[in-house]
Design an enzyme around this catalytic site. Sequence first.
Site, PDB file in Angstrom:
ATOM      1  N   HIS A 112       2.562   3.970 -26.755  1.00  0.00           N
ATOM      2  CA  HIS A 112       2.740   3.277 -25.489  1.00  0.00           C
ATOM      3  C   HIS A 112       2.626   1.768 -25.637  1.00  0.00           C
ATOM      4  CE1 HIS A 112       2.812   3.275 -21.092  1.00  0.00           C
ATOM      5  NE2 HIS A 112       1.899   2.328 -21.139  1.00  0.00           N
TER       6      HIS A 112
ATOM      7  N   HIS B 202       5.490   5.612 -15.261  1.00  0.00           N
ATOM      8  CA  HIS B 202       4.122   6.092 -15.056  1.00  0.00           C
ATOM      9  C   HIS B 202       4.169   7.606 -14.945  1.00  0.00           C
ATOM     10  CE1 HIS B 202       0.079   4.240 -13.726  1.00  0.00           C
ATOM     11  NE2 HIS B 202       0.338   3.995 -14.988  1.00  0.00           N
TER      12      HIS B 202
END
Lengths: 84, 84, 731, 232
Positions: free
Chosen positions: C42, C88
Amino acid sequence: MWRAEIKVLLKPSILDPQGQAAEKALATMGYTGVDRVRVGKYLEVTFNAPDRTAAEAKVQELCNRLLVNTVIEDYTYHLVEVAP
Amino acid sequence: MWRAEIKVLLKPSILDPQGQAAEKALATMGYTGVDRVRVGKYLEVTFNAPDRTAAEAKVQELCNRLLVNTVIEDYTYHLVEVAP
Amino acid sequence: MRPEDWRKLGLRDDEYDRIKEALGREPNHLELGMFSVMWSEHCSYKHSKAVLKTFPTTGPRVLQGPGENAGVVEIGDGLAVCFKIESHNHPSAVEPYQGAATGAGGIIRDIFTMGARPIALLNSLRFGPLTDERVRYLFAQVVAGIAGYGNRIGIPTVGGEIYFDPCYQGNPLVNAMCVGLLKTDQLRLGKATGIGNPVILAGARTGRDGMGGASFASVELSEETQAPDIQVGDPFTEKLLLEACLELIGRGDVEGIQDLGAAGLTCAVSEMASRGGTGMEIELAKVPCREEGMTPYEIMLSESQERMLLVVAPEKEAKVHAVFKRWGLTSATIGRVTEDGMLRIRMHGAVVAEIPARSLTEDAPVYHPEAKEPTYLKSTADLPLAAIAEPADYDSVLLKLLASPNLASKEWVWRQFDYLARTSTLVGPGSDAAVIRIRGTKKGLALTADCNSRYVYLDPYEGAKIAVAEAARNIVCSGGEPLAITDGLNFGSPEKPEIYWQFRQAVAGISEACRVLETPVTGGNVSFYNEANGEAIYPTPIIGMVGLLEDATQYCTPSFKAAGDLVVLLGETYDELGGSEYLALIHGRVQGKPPALDLAKEKALHRTVLAAIRQGLVRSAHDLSEGGLAVAVAECTFGNQLGAVVELARGDLRTDSLLFGESQSRVVLSLPPEKLPALQTLAAQEKVPLRVIGRTGGDRLQIFVDGNRSIDRSVAELHTAWQEGIPCHLP
Amino acid sequence: MKFGVIVFPGSSGDLDLYHLIKDVLEAPVDYIWHEDTSVQGFDCLILPGGSSYGSYLRGGALARHSPVMAAVTAFAHRGGLVLGIADGFQVLTEAGLLPGALYTNAGGRFHCHSTTLRVENPDTPFTRNLHRNQLLSIPFAHGEGNYFVDPATLQQLEENGQIVFRYADERGQPSMEANPNGSVSNIAGVCNKTRNVLGMMPQPERAGEAVLGSTDGLAIFLSILKYWEGRQ
Ligand SMILES: Nc1ncnc2c1ncn2[C@@H]1O[C@H](COP(=O)(O)OP(=O)(O)O)[C@@H](O)[C@H]1O
Ligand SMILES: [Mg+2]
């Protein structure tokens, strides 16, 4: 120190949109036998007061001045003495 | 008929923006000695169940499936038998 | 350290060796934690970095390409647009309301970090089928979460897209895009410069929430996946932070600024220091905490929302704190910029971590995973059209398509968004692209987010190209000139060669489209590991695009405006049913190749449509996408409940291809008859095929094919089917 | 005359109102900070839409206790013009400057859309450019716009002409179908007895320029200006 546990609900005469939405959702989920859902607020306020009488007075003041809108809401509370 | 009185609060480690904002507001209003405000939900659900054990099971199911978000919220409840 | 210590944190054995090399010793627990979050997929982009380098990222308008918190393009008048998309997904799968809300909050911070005032939000959402109870819950909560954050912070949500497909059942996608506006001279970067400058942490207090969120985003979801403590979004605090930061930046009080997102303080300090070629000394005892007794590890890795890190000149320090205080926010000087390139983290004076900043960022590992063409493509590639029976009743096919949640009106969703905040929305949700004006100028921006992931699944290269072309077509049909894109690349695990192949192909497809359409990539987000129980989602590279209208009032919308106008189709239709909604919905097949896309022809179409809109020739423009010509024309009738009679010649096409095929580079226009010659001249110059296919009028949509009445329904009936497509699944 | 737009923490409609008054109406306007204790120099105060204090607890509940509200209250009691829009309306009811209360929309959800308002009382400083039963197209965007007063108070509001706007259908009939939030008696806006304080849920500043689709909201601001001229 005191902790007031305050339950707030819309007055019974006022339609409760969130309660209705929950009822509908429960019905679509297949729950029969659920008669009524009411949705309100639950507040916990921890505060200082010399004794229970003063604490009572303080909770009521906080509720009436800020935490509850008494035009549309009713509240009940329960006071617990807690360690500071 | 049973009425479940359900108190829901955010888990202690989870940020409670409403409670924080209320604390700040109380401070500007001049209330000292208010230590903490937590803002949660209060629900009243009236429903059918043959007995207390079944009623307990039902409340928990309703809470876990819809009424409470157990990922971030904790709940406690109190069951009252009411006239239908 | 034992192997399980680093493996538990998601680090590989060879990565641990690298860490020892970078430090010249064994890391302690905190240092290991910092490496683990910064080297997570990430944060480090370790599996994608090399491939992303192939994007075209420059252009005459690009002020800031990838690498900063968001991209920036110039639009003249001393102004620039700053925009970015971010995913998200995993948080939203666990706690949809807060996951979506904090997704919006995170991308908004990326924008005002750059010195831009956020002016619009968009989102791109993917769920399983609405027939599933859990999906309905996720869907309703995600929408509520986006609304709950965006509405409260006062930024209009003006557009987006939503698709439902079984591949997203266990791993929904929630991507949020934010667009901001800034004066070019107020652009700020996330750089720590000026040796000795104070480093200030401002905004919300640091709590124990979201620990390890970056790592959580970097694993597949399964029954056992351990979710981190959920972050709760606080749009109120973010609004205050936004105003305070813009006030400070506007006054020139900020040297460098960066929001705290994934990997929290660790990420902010290491990125700011390494971008600035500096180091930092941080005293954790000075960090304002929400809870008592937080450990250095917790403070450095917390992902509490609504926080910012600023580097300011020493003489500005007191003033900066005063501004935060005035906005009711906590702020604290937690350290200084140093020149030795080291991050020195102290707790009550004692050094608890000491790491070269660059080793956490630029020097993170870069992988070149194996890529292999997926085997499923062998079975999907072929679409024997002969085996697909043409329907007997086209009316009912059209009604079914209109009611398919993928094509149906998304009004149930966007009605919950305050799309009018800031009183600048000229075209809100429900059109091809949103159009917002820029107060104080004549200009406007057109905004859209698009991706047909079924196409990408069937051919990652072509499908990704189409995503860019469709976004541009939406911008153009709204009157905007496409400027640049941001991309949200959502894929499965990059450690699987077939997924990695999809990823590489998609990036190559986007790159080609962006080169030809002259829309450079200014930034984006990669979200890998979108898998549930071993099954990957369709590759979903979402394209967020920004376009410019020199005159905002020259926008265009899809609705027919006046009876008696001509209906014109630009572009060519082929026997292309591969990957279509028609094929999936009516025939239950996800098969074939997506429609072919010739980018040069696409570009010529854009020039034609833009010129026609700017010259005031057309009253409406709508691109053809899912559902093809019949669905597009039906959508054009809805806005003003104005019908049309359309007459088509089939030639050697199948009737279903003609009506519902999704051939690319097509647009349907309406215009007063006297404007036709001018339009024909434009189209001829660009060699864009033009056909007059009908006339507006009445309250029915009638489509004749070779003189046969194929479709004949009242606009009201079609409109109801389209309107009810989503709400009919919900309580 | 000079408009003052109050900035509560979390307000967002303040920016839009400032733009409308300054750039469209070209009238004097300034922001008033929530911690200010004086509103001297202002002739009309506007409490903007948005989400003061994040609309936490209840919309308007926390803003109502901002330091500036004492000055706003005194100003209103002296007969000064006060306009509360959406969140600002909630603040005014919470502060007791207007009767009733606003709570969750009947559908339970936030909604943003255009509404038609019918002018019920043109005889206020905010509506004198309008006529009775005139229809206005003004958008709304809120989750807590469900207005409630008890029946006795409702009757008083009727009798005193305090109901200023109602939600109406295209034919001009107030109706539950046209009512976006379930408010009692389809009320969209009310004023106080002395008619110098108005609260409304739809947001007139969002209907102030032709490019935004409607200029019907302007009439309210123009009424205020005209009223002020008449007073001079
Ligand atoms: N999640 C969403 N949020 C806001 N608007 C949305 C959303 N989903 C769809 N819309 C709006 O609905 C309209 C139609 O969307 P879509 O069918 O994806 O259009 P297109 O095919 O032209 O890209 C667009 O204006 C889009 O902005
Ligand atoms: Mg389109």
